[in-house]
Design an enzyme around this catalytic site. Sequence first.
Site, PDB file in Angstrom:
ATOM      1  N   ASP A  86      21.410  25.021 -26.098  1.00  0.00           N
ATOM      2  CA  ASP A  86      21.853  24.585 -26.286  1.00  0.00           C
ATOM      3  C   ASP A  86      21.924  23.513 -27.211  1.00  0.00           C
ATOM      4  O   ASP A  86      20.879  23.790 -28.368  1.00  0.00           O
ATOM      5  CB  ASP A  86      21.243  23.521 -24.499  1.00  0.00           C
ATOM      6  CG  ASP A  86      20.954  22.306 -25.178  1.00  0.00           C
ATOM      7  OD1 ASP A  86      22.292  20.972 -24.769  1.00  0.00           O
ATOM      8  OD2 ASP A  86      20.524  21.221 -25.191  1.00  0.00           O
ATOM      9  N   ASP A 112      21.628  21.185 -18.443  1.00  0.00           N
ATOM     10  CA  ASP A 112      21.362  22.433 -19.104  1.00  0.00           C
ATOM     11  C   ASP A 112      20.498  23.172 -17.315  1.00  0.00           C
ATOM     12  O   ASP A 112      20.831  24.420 -17.639  1.00  0.00           O
ATOM     13  CB  ASP A 112      20.408  22.981 -19.882  1.00  0.00           C
ATOM     14  CG  ASP A 112      20.358  22.089 -20.992  1.00  0.00           C
ATOM     15  OD1 ASP A 112      22.151  22.721 -21.629  1.00  0.00           O
ATOM     16  OD2 ASP A 112      19.943  21.215 -21.899  1.00  0.00           O
ATOM     17  N   ASP A 163      17.533  21.603 -22.502  1.00  0.00           N
ATOM     18  CA  ASP A 163      16.471  20.567 -22.588  1.00  0.00           C
ATOM     19  C   ASP A 163      16.785  19.119 -21.637  1.00  0.00           C
ATOM     20  O   ASP A 163      16.193  18.655 -20.903  1.00  0.00           O
ATOM     21  CB  ASP A 163      15.797  19.519 -23.933  1.00  0.00           C
ATOM     22  CG  ASP A 163      17.350  18.793 -24.585  1.00  0.00           C
ATOM     23  OD1 ASP A 163      18.138  19.602 -24.312  1.00  0.00           O
ATOM     24  OD2 ASP A 163      16.947  17.775 -24.103  1.00  0.00           O
TER      25      ASP A 163
HETATM   26  P1  ADP Z   1      24.303  19.066 -24.623  1.00  0.00           P
HETATM   27  O1  ADP Z   1      25.335  19.904 -24.782  1.00  0.00           O
HETATM   28  O2  ADP Z   1      24.734  18.865 -26.752  1.00  0.00           O
HETATM   29  O3  ADP Z   1      23.109  18.462 -25.153  1.00  0.00           O
HETATM   30  P2  ADP Z   1      25.025  16.585 -22.421  1.00  0.00           P
HETATM   31  O4  ADP Z   1      25.458  18.080 -22.174  1.00  0.00           O
HETATM   32  O5  ADP Z   1      23.818  15.941 -22.738  1.00  0.00           O
HETATM   33  O6  ADP Z   1      24.889  17.759 -24.215  1.00  0.00           O
HETATM   34  O7  ADP Z   1      26.454  15.959 -23.318  1.00  0.00           O
HETATM   35  C1  ADP Z   1      27.910  15.733 -23.847  1.00  0.00           C
HETATM   36  C2  ADP Z   1      28.443  14.780 -23.283  1.00  0.00           C
HETATM   37  O8  ADP Z   1      28.913  13.930 -22.892  1.00  0.00           O
HETATM   38  C3  ADP Z   1      27.272  13.749 -25.143  1.00  0.00           C
HETATM   39  O9  ADP Z   1      28.081  14.346 -26.375  1.00  0.00           O
HETATM   40  C4  ADP Z   1      27.604  12.724 -24.900  1.00  0.00           C
HETATM   41  O10 ADP Z   1      29.510  12.579 -24.707  1.00  0.00           O
HETATM   42  C5  ADP Z   1      27.846  12.968 -23.117  1.00  0.00           C
HETATM   43  N1  ADP Z   1      26.763  12.014 -22.790  1.00  0.00           N
HETATM   44  C6  ADP Z   1      26.140  13.025 -21.620  1.00  0.00           C
HETATM   45  N2  ADP Z   1      25.249  11.525 -20.766  1.00  0.00           N
HETATM   46  C7  ADP Z   1      26.033  10.325 -21.519  1.00  0.00           C
HETATM   47  C8  ADP Z   1      24.794   9.103 -21.421  1.00  0.00           C
HETATM   48  N3  ADP Z   1      24.113   9.052 -20.907  1.00  0.00           N
HETATM   49  N4  ADP Z   1      25.705   8.279 -22.215  1.00  0.00           N
HETATM   50  C9  ADP Z   1      26.683   8.071 -22.808  1.00  0.00           C
HETATM   51  N5  ADP Z   1      27.272   9.553 -23.344  1.00  0.00           N
HETATM   52  C10 ADP Z   1      26.749  10.735 -22.913  1.00  0.00           C
HETATM   53 MG    MG Z   2      20.773  19.006 -24.389  1.00  0.00          MG
END
Ligand code: ADP
Ligand code: MG
Length: 272
Positions: A35, A229, A225
Amino acid sequence: LGYFAGIGKASSKGILVKGSNYLEAISKAKVVLFDKTGTLTKGQFEVTRTEPAGMSKDELLRYAAYAESNSNHPIAVSVRKAYGADIDQSQITQCSEIAGKGIKAVISGATVLCGNSRLMADYSINCPEANGTVLYVAVDNKYAGLIEIADMPKEHSAEAVKMLKNHGVKVVMLTGDNKSAAAAAAEKLGITDYYAELLPENKSEITLKMKSELPDNEKVMFVGDGINDAPALTAADTGIAIGAGTDVAIDAADVVLMKSRLSDVPAAIRMS
Ligand code: ADP
Ligand code: MG
């Protein structure tokens, strides 16, 4: 006896393996899926720019901070930090987090959307294109501006990627973030294979597909994390959670890296 010694040695280095079967699977790792946010990168975003539309910068940041006030996503933490002031919870009458997209909340009677371009598309809100990680805000179905945020790779991430590659392991990055942010991070880390704009279920679909393409004696690991995920951590042969990550990820994983250092992934493979 070998399993006991292996698990004991690993735990003394802060690598908690939840069973001897996982130690065995780690020794056969052929593909490691990472991730991005909070795993390869620090997940400590800094607000680098705000671009309001039809309101002041402070108002834009206030809406975003209020919407994000109940989230423990790294983006939410950074927005609250940039806002700085106290948050009056009584103003927030409704709030829901949409995995991989953002937040929908009702603040002082106004419906606020705060998230990525996919969230805006779901509500047919036009927003400008932007490079890197951005947070779009809409108030009562009207675009209200964007907040640009930046994240940094963790200290040991590039080294871990290099060690895994040298060991003949394929490294792939899976992220919910947009393409330009994914490309920039991949380049800094020496990762050539990556998938961007994924929802939690897409991460587990890719994990299952990789698994089905390998023979029985070659295994897929997923390192993550976040809450997002958890499905992929369960789908992989070995799910590895970052110790500083969310409880949901730690519960779903088979191995926990207590020191949150990615160099412990190749270390675990060596030990196994
Ligand atoms: P990653 O897979 O890189 O860990 P996430 O799946 O947690 O990222 O989040 C993917 C995308 O969803 C983020 O880049 C953001 O654009 C959006 N996102 C997720 N949670 C939030 C939140 N609480 N506030 C704003 N945007 C969010
Ligand atoms: Mg993450």
